[in-house]
Design an enzyme around this catalytic site. Sequence first.
Site, PDB file in Angstrom:
ATOM      1  N   CYS A 136       0.830  -1.210   0.000  1.00  0.00           N
ATOM      2  CA  CYS A 136       0.000   0.000   0.000  1.00  0.00           C
ATOM      3  C   CYS A 136       0.867   1.263   0.000  1.00  0.00           C
ATOM      4  O   CYS A 136       1.871   1.349   0.696  1.00  0.00           O
ATOM      5  CB  CYS A 136      -0.955  -0.021   1.176  1.00  0.00           C
ATOM      6  SG  CYS A 136      -2.171  -1.356   1.043  1.00  0.00           S
ATOM      7  N   SER A 162      -1.751   0.906  12.649  1.00  0.00           N
ATOM      8  CA  SER A 162      -1.275   0.739  11.285  1.00  0.00           C
ATOM      9  C   SER A 162      -0.343   1.884  10.929  1.00  0.00           C
ATOM     10  O   SER A 162      -0.458   2.991  11.458  1.00  0.00           O
ATOM     11  CB  SER A 162      -2.469   0.741  10.324  1.00  0.00           C
ATOM     12  OG  SER A 162      -2.039   0.902   8.989  1.00  0.00           O
TER      13      SER A 162
END
Length: 554
Positions: free
Chosen positions: A191, A468
Amino acid sequence: MYSDIVKKGLEKTPHRSLFKAAGFTDEEISRPLIGVVSSKNEVIPGHIHLDKIAEAVKTGVKIAGGTPVEFPAIGVCDGIAMGHIGMKYSLASRELIADSIEAMTLAHGFDALVLIPNCDKIVPGMVIAAARLNIPAIVVSGGPMLSVNFKNKFRDLNTAFEAVGAFKAGQIDETELLELEEAACPSCGSCSGMFTANSMNCLCEVLGMALPGNGTIPAVYSERIRLAKQAGMKIMELLEKNIRPRDIITPDSLYNALRVDMALGCSTNSMLHLPAIAYEADAPITLDYANEISKETPNLCHLAPAGEHHVQDLYAAGGVTAVMNELSKKGLLKLDTITVTGKTQGENIKNHPVLDYSVIRPIDEPYSQTGGIAVLKGNLAVDGSVVKRSAVSPEMLQHEGPAKVFDSEEEAIDAIYKGKIVKGDVVVIRYEGPKGGPGMREMLSPTSAICGMGLDKDVALITDGRFSGATRGAAIGHVSPEAVDGGPIAFIKDGDIIQIDIDKCELNLKVPDEELAKRKEGWTPNEPKVKTGYLRRYAKLVSSGIQGAVMLKD
């Protein structure tokens, strides 16, 4: 060669027979056996193309005179695992990956390893295995996902998570929610922001375990295939010169990794993985040491989620070598450390200047004079806690507010979406640490909900779990001791005032010691949320988050 134990002499006739059953010729068997560890699977978008990387690696190994032997490693997609029981297995999978590589390598007598990870726990899991085995090894990742321009803004996974909060708050409709879903993750690769996967792939370059470009060459670029071929060839040189991971992962290279971590503004998860790698390499570091480095390291990059740039922009600006080159102007790196190139870091970064100072700030004009990560201590986090300082709004660097306490991530998310969290609150999520979770879940769902609802400049979140790399805002994780171990976080009550000062690296609970002592009387921790299988064993063996959530050798 170490592989002689499975192929040399009359006694190894049955062993060679089995190799031949797999299609290997006498010539292939006679060469060094190079384990090619591919974490390719059809679940993680960062891994769906790793078969192409593995084929390129094997081509490079063959060019240089070795015999590549591919075997798999597991991988958990943190995005798909987010917000439910699956996330309990993410961090815990790091140890499974390291253990399985150890088992495969020693069982089959490989002479060296090429490690092909890309996302989150897979990268440190493979590096931990390399440090443990200490045979020649090199890392080559699958590369970052692209970010594309949608409605005049470059998007990423965080876009999709925050869109849910925006929808719940009535700020966007279902049509726009779907449009953002389509735009967020446009290609294969890890990502696209400076999230955990890209943080660790960049830091592998700095540690010296990966070739320059490993962290930033986009997954879809042909240059990534060429890099993989070069890694395959390079492993044969490392084998010939007997350059091993513990020659590379040293106190000096870890010092460099912490420096660049702070300059890049990496994920707070690097404060789990670098100590774990250091622990396995017998070169341990502490987070107090990390804080000292952070105080002296300018933050040069604001990549997503801290800013609008993505890893493709860092690549175009010169990549990790350019960041290191900039830091070296102030003598902030130890440049004589050896790397998998066979050269020193100083040689690697020479003649690699910054190509775009809008992405990598000049050393004299940083975003801040201190690093992107801070370790906070105080009576609420006696052993420490971690925050991504570079992704915190200036308004939240100092904050004081009442606690809203939850004993699980699910309870907190439900309260946020129901509007029970208001400006000024400090959301506390406990019993989500390595032992108490078990598994130390990431908290991207609640932080994204807070940000998507427009509260990121007014609400803080504190947990003994973790966040995260995509998280932004005053999100403080790794609070240690964790709740299940009787840390102060276990005794917070709704309405208690929590004081946060990120500039001073302090996290305190404004409750008298006498009152805390009363709350501890007769206390017993909450029951584990998972009592069977791997997580049961993991919870019994794992250390605290501040120690890297490692399986202690003792």
